[in-house]
Design a protein around this motif. Structure first.
Motif, PDB file in Angstrom:
ATOM      1  N   PRO A   1      -1.065   8.917  -8.551  1.00 25.78           N
ATOM      2  CA  PRO A   1      -1.327  10.078  -9.419  1.00 25.78           C
ATOM      3  C   PRO A   1      -1.103   9.767 -10.896  1.00 25.78           C
ATOM      4  CG  PRO A   1      -0.091  10.749  -7.481  1.00 25.78           C
ATOM      5  CD  PRO A   1      -0.110   9.243  -7.470  1.00 25.78           C
ATOM      6  N   ALA A   2      -0.030   9.056 -11.207  1.00 24.41           N
ATOM      7  CA  ALA A   2       0.251   8.736 -12.612  1.00 24.41           C
ATOM      8  C   ALA A   2      -0.790   7.771 -13.177  1.00 24.41           C
ATOM      9  CB  ALA A   2       1.651   8.143 -12.742  1.00 24.41           C
ATOM     10  N   LEU A   3      -1.218   6.794 -12.373  1.00 21.97           N
ATOM     11  CA  LEU A   3      -2.218   5.839 -12.851  1.00 21.97           C
ATOM     12  C   LEU A   3      -3.551   6.522 -13.118  1.00 21.97           C
ATOM     13  CD1 LEU A   3      -1.472   2.739 -10.594  1.00 21.97           C
ATOM     14  CD2 LEU A   3      -1.253   2.856 -13.081  1.00 21.97           C
ATOM     15  N   LYS A   4      -3.900   7.505 -12.297  1.00 25.51           N
ATOM     16  CA  LYS A   4      -5.184   8.186 -12.477  1.00 25.51           C
ATOM     17  C   LYS A   4      -5.223   9.005 -13.754  1.00 25.51           C
ATOM     18  CE  LYS A   4      -6.492   8.457  -7.594  1.00 25.51           C
ATOM     19  NZ  LYS A   4      -6.683   9.351  -6.417  1.00 25.51           N
ATOM     20  N   THR A   5      -4.072   9.491 -14.206  1.00 31.94           N
ATOM     21  CA  THR A   5      -4.048  10.316 -15.424  1.00 31.94           C
ATOM     22  C   THR A   5      -3.884   9.479 -16.689  1.00 31.94           C
ATOM     23  OG1 THR A   5      -1.653  10.659 -15.217  1.00 31.94           O
ATOM     24  CG2 THR A   5      -3.100  12.284 -14.166  1.00 31.94           C
ATOM     25  N   ALA A   6      -3.486   8.225 -16.555  1.00 35.31           N
ATOM     26  CA  ALA A   6      -3.315   7.358 -17.735  1.00 35.31           C
ATOM     27  C   ALA A   6      -4.618   6.623 -18.029  1.00 35.31           C
ATOM     28  CB  ALA A   6      -2.198   6.352 -17.487  1.00 35.31           C
ATOM     29  N   ALA A   7      -4.936   6.466 -19.289  1.00 35.95           N
ATOM     30  CA  ALA A   7      -6.149   5.738 -19.681  1.00 35.95           C
ATOM     31  C   ALA A   7      -5.982   4.265 -19.340  1.00 35.95           C
ATOM     32  CB  ALA A   7      -6.397   5.910 -21.175  1.00 35.95           C
TER      33      ALA A   7
ATOM     34  N   VAL B   1       0.834  -1.204   0.000  1.00 34.03           N
ATOM     35  CA  VAL B   1       0.000   0.000   0.000  1.00 34.03           C
ATOM     36  C   VAL B   1       0.866   1.251   0.000  1.00 34.03           C
ATOM     37  CG1 VAL B   1      -1.683   1.319   1.327  1.00 34.03           C
ATOM     38  CG2 VAL B   1      -1.926  -1.159   1.129  1.00 34.03           C
ATOM     39  N   VAL B   2       1.900   1.274   0.824  1.00 39.32           N
ATOM     40  CA  VAL B   2       2.776   2.442   0.912  1.00 39.32           C
ATOM     41  C   VAL B   2       3.437   2.723  -0.433  1.00 39.32           C
ATOM     42  CG1 VAL B   2       4.901   3.314   1.944  1.00 39.32           C
ATOM     43  CG2 VAL B   2       3.182   2.200   3.386  1.00 39.32           C
ATOM     44  N   ILE B   3       3.962   1.688  -1.076  1.00 43.67           N
ATOM     45  CA  ILE B   3       4.639   1.879  -2.359  1.00 43.67           C
ATOM     46  C   ILE B   3       3.648   2.227  -3.459  1.00 43.67           C
ATOM     47  CG2 ILE B   3       5.930   0.661  -4.166  1.00 43.67           C
ATOM     48  CD1 ILE B   3       7.425  -0.782  -1.895  1.00 43.67           C
ATOM     49  N   SER B   4       2.485   1.594  -3.453  1.00 40.95           N
ATOM     50  CA  SER B   4       1.492   1.833  -4.508  1.00 40.95           C
ATOM     51  C   SER B   4       0.989   3.274  -4.504  1.00 40.95           C
ATOM     52  CB  SER B   4       0.312   0.878  -4.347  1.00 40.95           C
ATOM     53  OG  SER B   4       0.710  -0.460  -4.521  1.00 40.95           O
ATOM     54  N   ARG B   5       0.908   3.881  -3.324  1.00 39.09           N
ATOM     55  CA  ARG B   5       0.391   5.252  -3.245  1.00 39.09           C
ATOM     56  C   ARG B   5       1.226   6.230  -4.056  1.00 39.09           C
ATOM     57  NH1 ARG B   5      -1.000   5.110   3.189  1.00 39.09           N
ATOM     58  NH2 ARG B   5      -3.133   4.281   2.999  1.00 39.09           N
TER      59      ARG B   5
ATOM     60  N   GLU C   1       0.652   3.356 -21.745  1.00 37.01           N
ATOM     61  CA  GLU C   1       1.216   4.109 -20.627  1.00 37.01           C
ATOM     62  C   GLU C   1       0.749   3.528 -19.287  1.00 37.01           C
ATOM     63  OE1 GLU C   1       3.254   7.213 -18.498  1.00 37.01           O
ATOM     64  OE2 GLU C   1       3.501   6.116 -20.371  1.00 37.01           O
ATOM     65  N   TYR C   2      -0.513   3.148 -19.212  1.00 35.06           N
ATOM     66  CA  TYR C   2      -1.060   2.541 -17.992  1.00 35.06           C
ATOM     67  C   TYR C   2      -0.311   1.252 -17.666  1.00 35.06           C
ATOM     68  CZ  TYR C   2      -4.686   0.851 -14.744  1.00 35.06           C
ATOM     69  OH  TYR C   2      -5.376   0.385 -13.641  1.00 35.06           O
ATOM     70  N   HIS C   3      -0.101   0.425 -18.688  1.00 36.21           N
ATOM     71  CA  HIS C   3       0.626  -0.823 -18.475  1.00 36.21           C
ATOM     72  C   HIS C   3       2.089  -0.559 -18.105  1.00 36.21           C
ATOM     73  CE1 HIS C   3      -2.110  -4.069 -20.471  1.00 36.21           C
ATOM     74  NE2 HIS C   3      -2.790  -3.194 -19.757  1.00 36.21           N
ATOM     75  N   ARG C   4       2.684   0.493 -18.675  1.00 35.05           N
ATOM     76  CA  ARG C   4       4.067   0.806 -18.340  1.00 35.05           C
ATOM     77  C   ARG C   4       4.195   1.195 -16.870  1.00 35.05           C
ATOM     78  NH1 ARG C   4       7.161   4.558 -16.994  1.00 35.05           N
ATOM     79  NH2 ARG C   4       5.506   6.125 -17.065  1.00 35.05           N
ATOM     80  N   ILE C   5       3.254   2.005 -16.390  1.00 34.66           N
ATOM     81  CA  ILE C   5       3.291   2.435 -14.987  1.00 34.66           C
ATOM     82  C   ILE C   5       3.088   1.244 -14.063  1.00 34.66           C
ATOM     83  CG2 ILE C   5       2.173   3.875 -13.237  1.00 34.66           C
ATOM     84  CD1 ILE C   5       1.363   5.740 -15.623  1.00 34.66           C
ATOM     85  N   LEU C   6       2.132   0.384 -14.410  1.00 33.39           N
ATOM     86  CA  LEU C   6       1.898  -0.799 -13.584  1.00 33.39           C
ATOM     87  C   LEU C   6       3.112  -1.720 -13.585  1.00 33.39           C
ATOM     88  CD1 LEU C   6      -1.793  -1.889 -14.201  1.00 33.39           C
ATOM     89  CD2 LEU C   6      -0.780  -1.114 -12.063  1.00 33.39           C
TER      90      LEU C   6
END
Length: 267
Positions: free
Chosen positions: A147-153, A139-143, A158-163
């Protein structure tokens, strides 16, 4: 031991329930699977298969080797399920299925517990507030990635890259630990025990993070309230209230699973 279980899928189209729960006369298991749709080229079986296979393996091992330590049981189960699809899937890929795990076992007058990942075990103690066992590292690391996940579709490259970047922290020193392909992750689980005699009649509960949202996401009650609600109304009521909160706040639903364990006697 008596166990009341409830599990509700998030209801998203094409998604199976990726949680698992099951019980034996002296043990209960909850597995909360994690993964990304559309990664069949990495694992053709999928997250629900992984969660169910791991959960079933845990129940089998707990019944066959009742005196083996809980981390050792989890390590064996991880190795079993990894071997089951090692030849057909890219099990070491950072995007391959993984899971959080919670285990409760009665042994020689104790309630033993194990938590790996963002699941919960809650023990209702007679002389104090409930003992809440969780693993906050993911949870700590995911937080920091939210912000980046919320702005990616969702579903975009890009969403998959962030994940993928987030998941590079899995099962790494300084990161967070889950059940995946490496049985050594079990050594990082949070474990402990409590005398059965110290618990109330409300007993103990295992919750996936979809169900624990009643406290840690929506703040509808505290953990004492959760145990009281389980004792009076059962796990379905907890999940019903979580679903109401998800709808009210217009947030995506998550698979929600609870195992409520009571009537321990002096096992």
């Amino acid at each position: 031991m008596r166990v009341a279980m409830a599990s509700a899928a998030a209801g998203r189209a094409g998604r199976a329930n990726e949680d698992f729960t099951g019980a034996l006369p002296t043990a209960a298991v909850l597995v909360d699977g994690a993964g990304i749709p559309g990664t069949e080229s990495i694992c053709r079986h999928g997250v629900a298969w992984y969660a169910n296979r791991l959960g079933g393996g845990l129940l089998g091992l707990l019944s066959l080797v009742p005196d083996r330590s809980l981390p050792a049981v989890l390590a064996d189960a991880i190795e079993q399920v990894t071997d089951d699809h090692r030849d057909t899937c890219d099990v070491a890929n950072r995007m391959s299925p993984s899971a959080a795990v919670a285990i409760l076992r009665l042994s020689h007058g104790l309630v033993e517990y194990l938590v790996l990942g963002d699941a919960y075990v809650v023990l209702d103690k007679a002389d104090s507030a409930p003992l809440v066992v969780s693993d906050p590292r993911e949870v700590v690391i995911s937080r920091s990635y939210e912000p980046a996940l919320k702005t990616a579709a969702e579903g975009s490259d890009e969403y998959h890259r962030i994940l993928s970047d987030l998941r590079s922290n899995r099962n790494q020193p300084g990161g967070f630990w889950v059940a995946k392909d490496d049985p050594r992750a079990a050594d990082e689980a949070i474990t402990g025990g409590c005398p059965i005699a110290e618990l109330t009649d409300a007993g103990a509960a295992l919750l996936s993070n979809g169900a624990s949202g009643i406290v840690d996401r929506f703040g509808l009650t505290d953990w004492s309230g959760v145990m009281a609600m389980l004792a009076s109304s059962g796990p379905d009521e907890i999940i019903r209230r979580v679903r109401q909160a998800e709808a009210h706040h217009a947030v995506a639903a998550d698979d929600a699973t609870i195992a409520h364990c009571t009537d321990f006697g002096q096992a």
